[in-house]
Design a protein around this motif. Sequence first.
Motif, PDB file in Angstrom:
ATOM      1  N   TYR A 305       0.847  -1.188   0.000  1.00  0.00           N
ATOM      2  CA  TYR A 305       0.000   0.000   0.000  1.00  0.00           C
ATOM      3  C   TYR A 305       0.882   1.238   0.000  1.00  0.00           C
ATOM      4  O   TYR A 305       2.115   1.146  -0.014  1.00  0.00           O
ATOM      5  CB  TYR A 305      -0.907   0.010   1.235  1.00  0.00           C
ATOM      6  N   SER A 306       0.264   2.404   0.008  1.00  0.00           N
ATOM      7  CA  SER A 306       1.001   3.653   0.078  1.00  0.00           C
ATOM      8  C   SER A 306       0.145   4.692   0.792  1.00  0.00           C
ATOM      9  O   SER A 306      -0.989   4.409   1.200  1.00  0.00           O
ATOM     10  CB  SER A 306       1.374   4.143  -1.328  1.00  0.00           C
ATOM     11  N   THR A 307       0.700   5.879   0.946  1.00  0.00           N
ATOM     12  CA  THR A 307       0.000   6.986   1.598  1.00  0.00           C
ATOM     13  C   THR A 307      -0.209   8.093   0.581  1.00  0.00           C
ATOM     14  O   THR A 307       0.703   8.885   0.329  1.00  0.00           O
ATOM     15  CB  THR A 307       0.810   7.513   2.798  1.00  0.00           C
ATOM     16  N   PRO A 308      -1.353   8.184  -0.055  1.00  0.00           N
ATOM     17  CA  PRO A 308      -1.570   9.198  -1.087  1.00  0.00           C
ATOM     18  C   PRO A 308      -1.561  10.615  -0.512  1.00  0.00           C
ATOM     19  O   PRO A 308      -2.074  10.871   0.574  1.00  0.00           O
ATOM     20  CB  PRO A 308      -2.953   8.849  -1.644  1.00  0.00           C
ATOM     21  N   SER A 309      -0.968  11.514  -1.273  1.00  0.00           N
ATOM     22  CA  SER A 309      -0.932  12.924  -0.892  1.00  0.00           C
ATOM     23  C   SER A 309      -1.028  13.769  -2.154  1.00  0.00           C
ATOM     24  O   SER A 309      -0.499  13.391  -3.204  1.00  0.00           O
ATOM     25  CB  SER A 309       0.364  13.249  -0.148  1.00  0.00           C
ATOM     26  N   PRO A 310      -1.659  14.941  -2.076  1.00  0.00           N
ATOM     27  CA  PRO A 310      -1.714  15.820  -3.242  1.00  0.00           C
ATOM     28  C   PRO A 310      -0.443  16.640  -3.436  1.00  0.00           C
ATOM     29  O   PRO A 310      -0.288  17.298  -4.471  1.00  0.00           O
ATOM     30  CB  PRO A 310      -2.902  16.738  -2.920  1.00  0.00           C
ATOM     31  N   HIS A 311       0.444  16.615  -2.450  1.00  0.00           N
ATOM     32  CA  HIS A 311       1.640  17.463  -2.480  1.00  0.00           C
ATOM     33  C   HIS A 311       2.834  16.648  -2.969  1.00  0.00           C
ATOM     34  O   HIS A 311       3.224  15.670  -2.328  1.00  0.00           O
ATOM     35  CB  HIS A 311       1.918  18.043  -1.100  1.00  0.00           C
ATOM     36  N   LEU A 312       3.438  17.057  -4.086  1.00  0.00           N
ATOM     37  CA  LEU A 312       4.506  16.290  -4.692  1.00  0.00           C
ATOM     38  C   LEU A 312       5.868  16.664  -4.116  1.00  0.00           C
ATOM     39  O   LEU A 312       6.790  17.077  -4.824  1.00  0.00           O
ATOM     40  CB  LEU A 312       4.481  16.474  -6.208  1.00  0.00           C
ATOM     41  N   THR A 313       5.997  16.511  -2.798  1.00  0.00           N
ATOM     42  CA  THR A 313       7.313  16.610  -2.175  1.00  0.00           C
ATOM     43  C   THR A 313       8.110  15.362  -2.525  1.00  0.00           C
ATOM     44  O   THR A 313       7.571  14.374  -3.032  1.00  0.00           O
ATOM     45  CB  THR A 313       7.182  16.721  -0.657  1.00  0.00           C
ATOM     46  N   ALA A 314       9.407  15.388  -2.214  1.00  0.00           N
ATOM     47  CA  ALA A 314      10.232  14.215  -2.495  1.00  0.00           C
ATOM     48  C   ALA A 314       9.700  12.998  -1.752  1.00  0.00           C
ATOM     49  O   ALA A 314       9.642  11.882  -2.307  1.00  0.00           O
ATOM     50  CB  ALA A 314      11.681  14.497  -2.106  1.00  0.00           C
ATOM     51  N   GLN A 315       9.307  13.175  -0.507  1.00  0.00           N
ATOM     52  CA  GLN A 315       8.793  12.059   0.279  1.00  0.00           C
ATOM     53  C   GLN A 315       7.525  11.486  -0.339  1.00  0.00           C
ATOM     54  O   GLN A 315       7.395  10.271  -0.520  1.00  0.00           O
ATOM     55  CB  GLN A 315       8.522  12.514   1.711  1.00  0.00           C
ATOM     56  N   ASN A 316       6.585  12.336  -0.685  1.00  0.00           N
ATOM     57  CA  ASN A 316       5.326  11.857  -1.231  1.00  0.00           C
ATOM     58  C   ASN A 316       5.490  11.284  -2.631  1.00  0.00           C
ATOM     59  O   ASN A 316       4.784  10.346  -3.015  1.00  0.00           O
ATOM     60  CB  ASN A 316       4.293  12.987  -1.250  1.00  0.00           C
ATOM     61  N   ARG A 317       6.409  11.847  -3.413  1.00  0.00           N
ATOM     62  CA  ARG A 317       6.662  11.282  -4.734  1.00  0.00           C
ATOM     63  C   ARG A 317       7.264   9.893  -4.624  1.00  0.00           C
ATOM     64  O   ARG A 317       6.972   9.005  -5.428  1.00  0.00           O
ATOM     65  CB  ARG A 317       7.570  12.196  -5.553  1.00  0.00           C
ATOM     66  N   TYR A 319       6.652   7.766  -2.170  1.00  0.00           N
ATOM     67  CA  TYR A 319       5.538   6.885  -1.814  1.00  0.00           C
ATOM     68  C   TYR A 319       4.687   6.550  -3.044  1.00  0.00           C
ATOM     69  O   TYR A 319       4.233   5.417  -3.211  1.00  0.00           O
ATOM     70  CB  TYR A 319       4.649   7.553  -0.764  1.00  0.00           C
ATOM     71  N   GLN A 320       4.484   7.549  -3.900  1.00  0.00           N
ATOM     72  CA  GLN A 320       3.656   7.349  -5.095  1.00  0.00           C
ATOM     73  C   GLN A 320       4.353   6.460  -6.116  1.00  0.00           C
ATOM     74  O   GLN A 320       3.798   5.454  -6.580  1.00  0.00           O
ATOM     75  CB  GLN A 320       3.345   8.712  -5.721  1.00  0.00           C
ATOM     76  N   LEU A 321       5.599   6.797  -6.475  1.00  0.00           N
ATOM     77  CA  LEU A 321       6.291   6.079  -7.537  1.00  0.00           C
ATOM     78  C   LEU A 321       6.685   4.671  -7.106  1.00  0.00           C
ATOM     79  O   LEU A 321       6.655   3.736  -7.909  1.00  0.00           O
ATOM     80  CB  LEU A 321       7.526   6.866  -7.976  1.00  0.00           C
ATOM     81  N   SER A 322       7.064   4.505  -5.835  1.00  0.00           N
ATOM     82  CA  SER A 322       7.462   3.177  -5.381  1.00  0.00           C
ATOM     83  C   SER A 322       6.269   2.230  -5.344  1.00  0.00           C
ATOM     84  O   SER A 322       6.433   1.015  -5.519  1.00  0.00           O
ATOM     85  CB  SER A 322       8.128   3.255  -4.002  1.00  0.00           C
ATOM     86  N   TYR A 323       5.076   2.758  -5.129  1.00  0.00           N
ATOM     87  CA  TYR A 323       3.881   1.916  -5.127  1.00  0.00           C
ATOM     88  C   TYR A 323       3.671   1.284  -6.510  1.00  0.00           C
ATOM     89  O   TYR A 323       3.535   0.063  -6.640  1.00  0.00           O
ATOM     90  CB  TYR A 323       2.668   2.745  -4.714  1.00  0.00           C
ATOM     91  N   GLY A 324       3.663   2.109  -7.547  1.00  0.00           N
ATOM     92  CA  GLY A 324       3.508   1.573  -8.885  1.00  0.00           C
ATOM     93  C   GLY A 324       4.652   0.652  -9.274  1.00  0.00           C
ATOM     94  O   GLY A 324       4.453  -0.366  -9.948  1.00  0.00           O
ATOM     95  N   HIS A 325       5.855   0.989  -8.841  1.00  0.00           N
ATOM     96  CA  HIS A 325       7.015   0.168  -9.166  1.00  0.00           C
ATOM     97  C   HIS A 325       6.909  -1.204  -8.517  1.00  0.00           C
ATOM     98  O   HIS A 325       7.217  -2.232  -9.144  1.00  0.00           O
ATOM     99  CB  HIS A 325       8.285   0.876  -8.704  1.00  0.00           C
ATOM    100  N   ALA A 326       6.464  -1.242  -7.262  1.00  0.00           N
ATOM    101  CA  ALA A 326       6.301  -2.520  -6.577  1.00  0.00           C
ATOM    102  C   ALA A 326       5.269  -3.393  -7.287  1.00  0.00           C
ATOM    103  O   ALA A 326       5.464  -4.613  -7.433  1.00  0.00           O
ATOM    104  CB  ALA A 326       5.897  -2.292  -5.123  1.00  0.00           C
ATOM    105  N   LEU A 327       4.181  -2.799  -7.732  1.00  0.00           N
ATOM    106  CA  LEU A 327       3.165  -3.572  -8.437  1.00  0.00           C
ATOM    107  C   LEU A 327       3.710  -4.151  -9.738  1.00  0.00           C
ATOM    108  O   LEU A 327       3.384  -5.287 -10.109  1.00  0.00           O
ATOM    109  CB  LEU A 327       1.940  -2.705  -8.717  1.00  0.00           C
ATOM    110  N   ARG A 328       4.570  -3.406 -10.445  1.00  0.00           N
ATOM    111  CA  ARG A 328       5.161  -3.943 -11.674  1.00  0.00           C
ATOM    112  C   ARG A 328       6.119  -5.089 -11.370  1.00  0.00           C
ATOM    113  O   ARG A 328       6.180  -6.072 -12.117  1.00  0.00           O
ATOM    114  CB  ARG A 328       5.861  -2.826 -12.460  1.00  0.00           C
ATOM    115  N   TRP A 329       6.906  -4.965 -10.297  1.00  0.00           N
ATOM    116  CA  TRP A 329       7.779  -6.077  -9.909  1.00  0.00           C
ATOM    117  C   TRP A 329       6.958  -7.322  -9.623  1.00  0.00           C
ATOM    118  O   TRP A 329       7.291  -8.424 -10.061  1.00  0.00           O
ATOM    119  CB  TRP A 329       8.604  -5.688  -8.669  1.00  0.00           C
ATOM    120  N   LEU A 330       5.916  -7.185  -8.843  1.00  0.00           N
ATOM    121  CA  LEU A 330       5.110  -8.343  -8.476  1.00  0.00           C
ATOM    122  C   LEU A 330       4.468  -8.989  -9.705  1.00  0.00           C
ATOM    123  O   LEU A 330       4.421 -10.225  -9.817  1.00  0.00           O
ATOM    124  CB  LEU A 330       4.052  -7.936  -7.452  1.00  0.00           C
TER     125      LEU A 330
END
Length: 631
Positions: A305-317, A319-330
Amino acid sequence: MSIGDFAPIRPARLHWQDRTPVATDYDDPYFSRQDGRAESHYVFLDGNRLPERFAALTDGDLFVIGETGFGTGLNMLLAADLFLARAPAGARLDLFSVEKHPLGGDDLARALAAWPAPDGESRWAALCDALRDQYPPASPGCHRLWLADNVSLTLMLGEAEPLWRLCPARVDAWFLDGFAPARNADMWQPALFRALAAHSRPGATLATFTAAGAVRRGLQEAGFRVRRIDGFGHKRHMVVGERSEAGDPPWRPATLRRGTALVAGAGLAGATSARALAERGWQVTVLDPAGIARGASGNRAGVVYSTPSPHLTAQNRFYQLSYGHALRWLRRYRFPGHGQGALNGVVQHYVDDKQSAKIRAAADSGAWPDTLLVAGEHSAELRGGGYLNPPAWCAALLDHPAITVERRTLGGLRPGTPAVAVLDDGSERTADAIVIATAGAARDLEVSGRELGDLPLKRIRGQVSYCRATAASAAWERARCHGGYLTPALDGLHCVGATFDLHDGDPAPRDDDDRANLAQLRQYLPDRWAELGGDAIQVVERRVGFRCQSTDFLPLTGPLPDPDGDGSTALPGLWLNIAHGSRGLTGTPLCAEILADRISDAPPPADGPLLEALDPGRFLRRKKKKLKVET
């Protein structure tokens, strides 16, 4: 998209070689239909002399192609197909392409269906299948796909100029594609041409279908030497060029770094790191005294899972990008299998109005498209996520012919080329790269006799409760997050968790923690609590683990910094991949790819600001900056 500034890579300059594209047999069955493949091949592949350049590659060579308009992916697929046909299996092709307005998945599938492969030809079909199966949602940033074992595609979604300016790749051949300059002036601009020049390797070539004067002048001002040649079909001219100055050396490919690697830790961070290195040609030995996934990665079930946020800080980005990346690995590794979990979505129940507002704003921001996140009134769904068995995932990743797992304890390290690992019995192992993936235990390691106690880490105790399934709960299908989390049953047991104790180092499980987990479940999901048995819930097992988190909530992924330096220097041969907190299932695949590419001298799948945000030397750099301000 707020991704900040990134210092461009030093421009590469090369010598212009006056050659025309090689001839291609356009009677080939690939081009028997007038579907655009012949023109793309002529303009971009032949325009960059790729047939002969691919054929000249040797094992260990790296070739990078950059593109300014992905569109349907035709140019990238043709390049990948040609590479697989002409280059040796030990070479690698990295494709980087940007797209501001990506197609939806259904539209892409229709486009791919319009390009059938000739009868008996499986390579083209396999590439199209890989693109379709891994195609990312329309969220901004870098998305790494693997089209073949030695062909990666990093699809960068957003504005071309900032994404290329912040991209870490150095490019051997450019495809300047997109709508014509008259229809898309924002792309064909001097700032983008300068970014392309800055990311060109010595000898980099370019090709584009347009011969517009403004484009030629802009490329020349950026440092490219360009010329017009015959266009394809009814088009009179097109442009090819090179980034060159007098005296520059001729083009030659980059060389991948390969060798032996030691990975300390067989949990999620270590297993993903080992697999990423092995798939890049490294021989990897994983050291862990307890075996595979016996620490914080050893829970019976975990949630992707991840923690969605509307603010594209480095931390939130991240969380967003690693979520999609993990799903592609799986998906790539076809995990989880039967009895190992399911990727059927995660329900996030809002715990308060603040969380509800944050997640609903994220869904409206454009950063989290509805293919990833659907926010309702009382809960949200993270699409594609799910639950799985982390030890089984680690074991699957470590099942590779280039990986050996040994139950040994790492006692100390010495940097160098090669680096040295000192084992518990006093024996020594050398390796070209040593990855520390031991979570909070990394602080206890000695490097040249000095402990790494200054690493900015927190150890957070967590206890999870395993509860026996009931007739009602056995029908649950999806993982649910609230103040804690609840998974469907694996082997007849539900995972209910987890406590969060920052200043508690007690490894022994406690009845009070089980009661806290169940009280939290009752508070947020009373119906589920009742179906699980209510006051008669049976806790049959419990487990304590220690999460490792950094003080800025992001992992430490990159070279181990010299503790006596300012964050800009690293100890040779030593690398970190730690501090994944409670999101190890989600964050470790992206971090592993970033780490393995940096170790291998290949361009990682992330922009400069995100790499900086993950780099372990960031804390020393902040400290230096703070001291400079104070003085």
